[in-house]
Motif scaffolding. Structure first.
Motif, PDB file in Angstrom:
ATOM      1  N   UNK A   1       8.110   2.749   6.415  1.00 40.24           N
ATOM      2  CA  UNK A   1       7.412   3.536   7.459  1.00 40.24           C
ATOM      3  C   UNK A   1       7.959   3.145   8.831  1.00 40.24           C
ATOM      4  N   UNK A   2       8.076   1.831   9.058  1.00 39.95           N
ATOM      5  CA  UNK A   2       8.517   1.355  10.379  1.00 39.95           C
ATOM      6  C   UNK A   2       9.950   1.809  10.674  1.00 39.95           C
ATOM      7  N   UNK A   3      10.773   1.933   9.629  1.00 37.91           N
ATOM      8  CA  UNK A   3      12.166   2.346   9.839  1.00 37.91           C
ATOM      9  C   UNK A   3      12.303   3.863   9.900  1.00 37.91           C
ATOM     10  N   UNK A   4      11.203   4.571   9.666  1.00 39.66           N
ATOM     11  CA  UNK A   4      11.250   6.038   9.705  1.00 39.66           C
ATOM     12  C   UNK A   4      12.078   6.619   8.576  1.00 39.66           C
ATOM     13  N   UNK A   5      12.148   5.888   7.456  1.00 41.89           N
ATOM     14  CA  UNK A   5      12.915   6.374   6.308  1.00 41.89           C
ATOM     15  C   UNK A   5      12.155   7.532   5.673  1.00 41.89           C
ATOM     16  N   UNK A   6      12.857   8.648   5.354  1.00 47.07           N
ATOM     17  CA  UNK A   6      12.137   9.765   4.749  1.00 47.07           C
ATOM     18  C   UNK A   6      11.540   9.374   3.403  1.00 47.07           C
ATOM     19  N   UNK A   7      10.557  10.172   2.967  1.00 43.75           N
ATOM     20  CA  UNK A   7       9.951   9.912   1.660  1.00 43.75           C
ATOM     21  C   UNK A   7      10.998   9.986   0.563  1.00 43.75           C
ATOM     22  N   UNK A   8      10.633   9.519  -0.614  1.00 45.30           N
ATOM     23  CA  UNK A   8      11.520   9.541  -1.780  1.00 45.30           C
ATOM     24  C   UNK A   8      12.696   8.579  -1.600  1.00 45.30           C
ATOM     25  N   UNK A   9      12.345   7.376  -1.208  1.00 44.58           N
ATOM     26  CA  UNK A   9      13.330   6.313  -1.011  1.00 44.58           C
ATOM     27  C   UNK A   9      13.861   5.824  -2.369  1.00 44.58           C
ATOM     28  N   UNK A  10      15.084   5.327  -2.390  1.00 44.43           N
ATOM     29  CA  UNK A  10      15.609   4.644  -3.582  1.00 44.43           C
ATOM     30  C   UNK A  10      15.332   3.151  -3.426  1.00 44.43           C
ATOM     31  N   UNK A  11      14.831   2.544  -4.486  1.00 40.47           N
ATOM     32  CA  UNK A  11      14.578   1.096  -4.461  1.00 40.47           C
ATOM     33  C   UNK A  11      15.339   0.443  -5.607  1.00 40.47           C
ATOM     34  N   UNK A  12      15.955  -0.677  -5.278  1.00 36.60           N
ATOM     35  CA  UNK A  12      16.716  -1.454  -6.261  1.00 36.60           C
ATOM     36  C   UNK A  12      16.135  -2.870  -6.229  1.00 36.60           C
ATOM     37  N   UNK A  13      15.541  -3.317  -7.330  1.00 36.77           N
ATOM     38  CA  UNK A  13      14.879  -4.624  -7.319  1.00 36.77           C
ATOM     39  C   UNK A  13      15.370  -5.506  -8.444  1.00 36.77           C
ATOM     40  N   UNK A  14      15.640  -6.767  -8.110  1.00 40.13           N
ATOM     41  CA  UNK A  14      16.063  -7.746  -9.130  1.00 40.13           C
ATOM     42  C   UNK A  14      14.907  -8.679  -9.460  1.00 40.13           C
ATOM     43  N   UNK A  15      14.580  -8.777 -10.738  1.00 37.56           N
ATOM     44  CA  UNK A  15      13.611  -9.734 -11.264  1.00 37.56           C
ATOM     45  C   UNK A  15      12.289  -9.663 -10.500  1.00 37.56           C
ATOM     46  N   UNK A  16      11.922 -10.668  -9.683  1.00 36.65           N
ATOM     47  CA  UNK A  16      10.684 -10.545  -8.918  1.00 36.65           C
ATOM     48  C   UNK A  16      10.734  -9.299  -8.028  1.00 36.65           C
ATOM     49  N   UNK A  17      11.917  -8.998  -7.487  1.00 34.43           N
ATOM     50  CA  UNK A  17      12.077  -7.771  -6.688  1.00 34.43           C
ATOM     51  C   UNK A  17      11.812  -6.532  -7.544  1.00 34.43           C
ATOM     52  N   UNK A  18      12.136  -6.636  -8.840  1.00 33.96           N
ATOM     53  CA  UNK A  18      11.819  -5.552  -9.771  1.00 33.96           C
ATOM     54  C   UNK A  18      10.312  -5.435  -9.972  1.00 33.96           C
ATOM     55  N   UNK A  19       9.617  -6.585 -10.052  1.00 30.95           N
ATOM     56  CA  UNK A  19       8.149  -6.532 -10.185  1.00 30.95           C
ATOM     57  C   UNK A  19       7.559  -5.811  -8.965  1.00 30.95           C
ATOM     58  N   UNK A  20       8.123  -6.119  -7.790  1.00 29.56           N
ATOM     59  CA  UNK A  20       7.636  -5.475  -6.558  1.00 29.56           C
ATOM     60  C   UNK A  20       7.934  -3.969  -6.618  1.00 29.56           C
TER      61      UNK A  20
END
Ligand code: MLT
Length: 278
Positions: free
Chosen positions: A95-114
């Protein structure tokens, strides 16, 4: 922080409002332009683990890699936090970065849990998902107890004893022998993780809910990545996630253990780019 021959990105302090309405800042690497991707690091690591992959992708994508609450250059946390709190921070960040909706997220291990909790809590905001070296099931009772003991140790001056044995699980034997800069970086991230963060993260992971059950309703284009030599989240645990998510694709890297993005950055960067071709 050590200096290695590996890529290095500046940190920008991004002010966000967290789930509880509190203002906080998230030190974040931001590089490149194009479709945005948020990279979420594992434990006991920080956003530096994404720099080699960012260096390979920032000519085509806007790469955003925060140091999650308490980790890396983030401020020390006096209070414990949950995986949902970390997902809320990621929501506040985009939100703070003004990124449009439908963001891509790439998470490793604990980052994947997030990332998985983000998918449940903020479905409108998520577009694509890459889950790497992670698992969808919650811990069993024995696993929770081990984490609680680790948290107690970290808070009683034994943080090193908690993190040091992880090195040989994080990196494949070949990586440990041949890639001294990677080993130095991973050790530096591990050794700079604050004892309180080790404790809060262990408690957060112990308390995280199972994510597998809800996934059959997800329709996000998803890639799941496994490392053949990963003892923390073995390929079968990664496949169990992919089996739940409609049309998810699994890729296994025979070169790596738990740190596939660091151990095989060229291969991994291609998988991230493929996420946008699904
Ligand atoms: C991680 O790499 O983030 C952790 O090993 C995950 C875990 O302890 O479950």
């Amino acid at each position: 922080m050590i200096s290695t021959g590996l890529p290095n990105f500046d940190l920008t302090e991004i002010s966000i409002t967290d789930r509880s309405g509190k203002k906080r800042t998230i030190p974040t690497r931001i590089a490149g332009s194009g479709q945005p991707i948020v990279f979420l690091h594992g434990y006991p690591l920080d956003g530096r683990m994404w720099e080699p992959v960012m260096a390979r992708l920032s000519d085509k994508f806007r790469c955003i890699a925060p140091d999650l609450r308490g980790f890396g250059a983030s401020a020390e946390e006096a209070m414990s936090f949950s995986i949902d709190d970390l997902a809320g921070d990621v929501y506040g960040l985009i939100r703070a970065l003004g990124v449009p909706n439908k963001i891509a997220i790439c998470g490793l291990s604990m980052g994947g849990y997030v990332a998985m909790r983000f998918a449940e809590l903020y479905p409108e905001s998520l577009g694509r998902l890459l889950l790497t070296n992670t698992r969808g099931n919650a811990d069993d009772e024995k696993g929770k107890l081990v984490r609680i003991e680790s948290a107690q140790k970290a808070l009683s001056g034994q943080a090193q004893q908690v993190v040091a044995p992880m090195l040989e699980k994080l990196l494949a034997e070949k990586t440990r022998k041949l890639e001294s800069e990677l080993v130095a970086l991973v050790l530096d991230m591990m050794n700079h993780t604050k004892p309180s963060t080790i404790a809060w993260a262990q408690l957060a992971m112990a308390a995280r809910p199972d994510s597998l059950a809800g996934m059959s309703h997800w329709a996000y284009p998803t890639i799941c990545v496994a490392g053949t030599h990963d003892l923390i989240t073995p390929p079968d645990a990664v496949r169990a996630i992919a089996n739940q998510i409609q049309n998810a694709v699994v890729h296994e890297d025979s070169n790596s253990a738990h740190m596939t993005p660091l151990e095989s950055p060229d291969w991994f960067a291609k998988k991230v780019a493929e996420l946008f071709a699904i």
